[in-house]
Design a protein around this motif. Structure first.
Motif, mmCIF file in Angstrom:
data_model
loop_
_atom_site.group_PDB
_atom_site.id
_atom_site.type_symbol
_atom_site.label_atom_id
_atom_site.label_comp_id
_atom_site.label_asym_id
_atom_site.label_seq_id
_atom_site.Cartn_x
_atom_site.Cartn_y
_atom_site.Cartn_z
ATOM 1 N N LEU A 19 0.828 -1.210 0.000
ATOM 2 C CA LEU A 19 0.000 0.000 0.000
ATOM 3 C C LEU A 19 0.860 1.257 0.000
ATOM 4 O O LEU A 19 0.566 2.224 -0.705
ATOM 5 C CB LEU A 19 -0.938 -0.002 1.212
ATOM 6 C CG LEU A 19 -2.095 -0.998 1.151
ATOM 7 C CD1 LEU A 19 -2.840 -1.024 2.483
ATOM 8 C CD2 LEU A 19 -3.036 -0.639 0.027
ATOM 9 N N PHE A 20 1.933 1.246 0.779
ATOM 10 C CA PHE A 20 2.833 2.384 0.823
ATOM 11 C C PHE A 20 3.494 2.603 -0.534
ATOM 12 O O PHE A 20 3.626 3.733 -1.001
ATOM 13 C CB PHE A 20 3.890 2.169 1.918
ATOM 14 C CG PHE A 20 4.825 3.326 2.073
ATOM 15 C CD1 PHE A 20 4.372 4.537 2.571
ATOM 16 C CD2 PHE A 20 6.157 3.204 1.723
ATOM 17 C CE1 PHE A 20 5.234 5.609 2.717
ATOM 18 C CE2 PHE A 20 7.030 4.260 1.866
ATOM 19 C CZ PHE A 20 6.570 5.471 2.367
ATOM 20 N N THR A 21 3.889 1.526 -1.185
ATOM 21 C CA THR A 21 4.494 1.622 -2.509
ATOM 22 C C THR A 21 3.501 2.197 -3.518
ATOM 23 O O THR A 21 3.862 3.040 -4.352
ATOM 24 C CB THR A 21 4.984 0.234 -2.969
ATOM 25 O OG1 THR A 21 5.888 -0.285 -2.002
ATOM 26 C CG2 THR A 21 5.664 0.305 -4.310
ATOM 27 N N ALA A 22 2.260 1.761 -3.448
ATOM 28 C CA ALA A 22 1.239 2.291 -4.359
ATOM 29 C C ALA A 22 1.019 3.782 -4.127
ATOM 30 O O ALA A 22 0.868 4.554 -5.088
ATOM 31 C CB ALA A 22 -0.070 1.523 -4.165
ATOM 32 N N CYS A 23 1.024 4.213 -2.880
ATOM 33 C CA CYS A 23 0.872 5.644 -2.578
ATOM 34 C C CYS A 23 2.042 6.445 -3.124
ATOM 35 O O CYS A 23 1.858 7.538 -3.673
ATOM 36 C CB CYS A 23 0.752 5.860 -1.076
ATOM 37 S SG CYS A 23 -0.802 5.296 -0.378
ATOM 38 N N ARG A 25 3.974 5.666 -5.681
ATOM 39 C CA ARG A 25 3.892 5.705 -7.147
ATOM 40 C C ARG A 25 2.847 6.706 -7.606
ATOM 41 O O ARG A 25 3.051 7.434 -8.575
ATOM 42 C CB ARG A 25 3.571 4.321 -7.705
ATOM 43 C CG ARG A 25 4.746 3.369 -7.604
ATOM 44 C CD ARG A 25 4.480 2.119 -8.340
ATOM 45 N NE ARG A 25 4.444 2.419 -9.781
ATOM 46 C CZ ARG A 25 4.326 1.523 -10.712
ATOM 47 N NH1 ARG A 25 4.215 0.257 -10.387
ATOM 48 N NH2 ARG A 25 4.311 1.857 -11.981
ATOM 49 N N ASN A 26 1.721 6.752 -6.915
ATOM 50 C CA ASN A 26 0.673 7.692 -7.264
ATOM 51 C C ASN A 26 1.156 9.129 -7.084
ATOM 52 O O ASN A 26 0.914 9.986 -7.928
ATOM 53 C CB ASN A 26 -0.569 7.426 -6.407
ATOM 54 C CG ASN A 26 -1.782 8.154 -6.923
ATOM 55 O OD1 ASN A 26 -1.800 8.633 -8.039
ATOM 56 N ND2 ASN A 26 -2.798 8.248 -6.083
ATOM 57 N N ALA A 27 1.861 9.379 -5.981
ATOM 58 C CA ALA A 27 2.402 10.718 -5.738
ATOM 59 C C ALA A 27 3.445 11.069 -6.795
ATOM 60 O O ALA A 27 3.505 12.214 -7.277
ATOM 61 C CB ALA A 27 3.013 10.794 -4.347
ATOM 62 N N ASN A 28 4.262 10.095 -7.177
ATOM 63 C CA ASN A 28 5.278 10.314 -8.199
ATOM 64 C C ASN A 28 4.632 10.640 -9.542
ATOM 65 O O ASN A 28 5.082 11.547 -10.255
ATOM 66 C CB ASN A 28 6.172 9.083 -8.319
ATOM 67 C CG ASN A 28 7.358 9.312 -9.222
ATOM 68 O OD1 ASN A 28 7.800 10.438 -9.397
ATOM 69 N ND2 ASN A 28 7.873 8.243 -9.794
ATOM 70 N N ASP A 29 3.580 9.929 -9.892
ATOM 71 C CA ASP A 29 2.877 10.186 -11.153
ATOM 72 C C ASP A 29 2.253 11.583 -11.161
ATOM 73 O O ASP A 29 2.304 12.298 -12.169
ATOM 74 C CB ASP A 29 1.792 9.144 -11.393
ATOM 75 C CG ASP A 29 2.361 7.769 -11.716
ATOM 76 O OD1 ASP A 29 3.551 7.693 -12.076
ATOM 77 O OD2 ASP A 29 1.609 6.778 -11.596
ATOM 78 N N ARG A 30 1.664 11.984 -10.038
ATOM 79 C CA ARG A 30 1.061 13.317 -9.952
ATOM 80 C C ARG A 30 2.118 14.406 -10.092
ATOM 81 O O ARG A 30 1.917 15.396 -10.793
ATOM 82 C CB ARG A 30 0.325 13.490 -8.617
ATOM 83 C CG ARG A 30 -1.129 13.087 -8.698
ATOM 84 C CD ARG A 30 -1.867 13.431 -7.421
ATOM 85 N NE ARG A 30 -1.811 12.256 -6.558
ATOM 86 C CZ ARG A 30 -1.337 12.236 -5.318
ATOM 87 N NH1 ARG A 30 -0.909 13.327 -4.763
ATOM 88 N NH2 ARG A 30 -1.300 11.127 -4.629
#
Length: 72
Positions: A19-23, A25-30
């Protein structure tokens, strides 16, 4: 009984890490999207400035514009 706690802990830890990794990655994409959008906006503003500079130079001295365009 102790093995059960280890399995629960490992499962919980693995889930938390995923879950932390997904968060992240999402922040990185944004962040990447915002940087790309800022670059596009910056380029658009530069182009608008160049057009305005050419218009101003044309008003001041129309002959110099034709010489500069021929050099390019």
């Amino acid at each position: 009984m102790r093995l059960g706690f280890h399995l629960v802990f490992v499962a919980f830890f693995f889930t938390s890490v995923m879950l932390f990794t997904a968060c992240l990655r999402n922040a990185n994409d944004r962040t990447f999207y915002k940087i790309c959008a800022a670059r596009v906006s910056q380029n658009r503003i530069r182009q608008q400035l160049a057009v305005k500079q050419l218009r101003l130079e044309n008003l001041i001295n129309p002959a110099s514009i034709s010489k500069q365009v021929e050099k390019k």
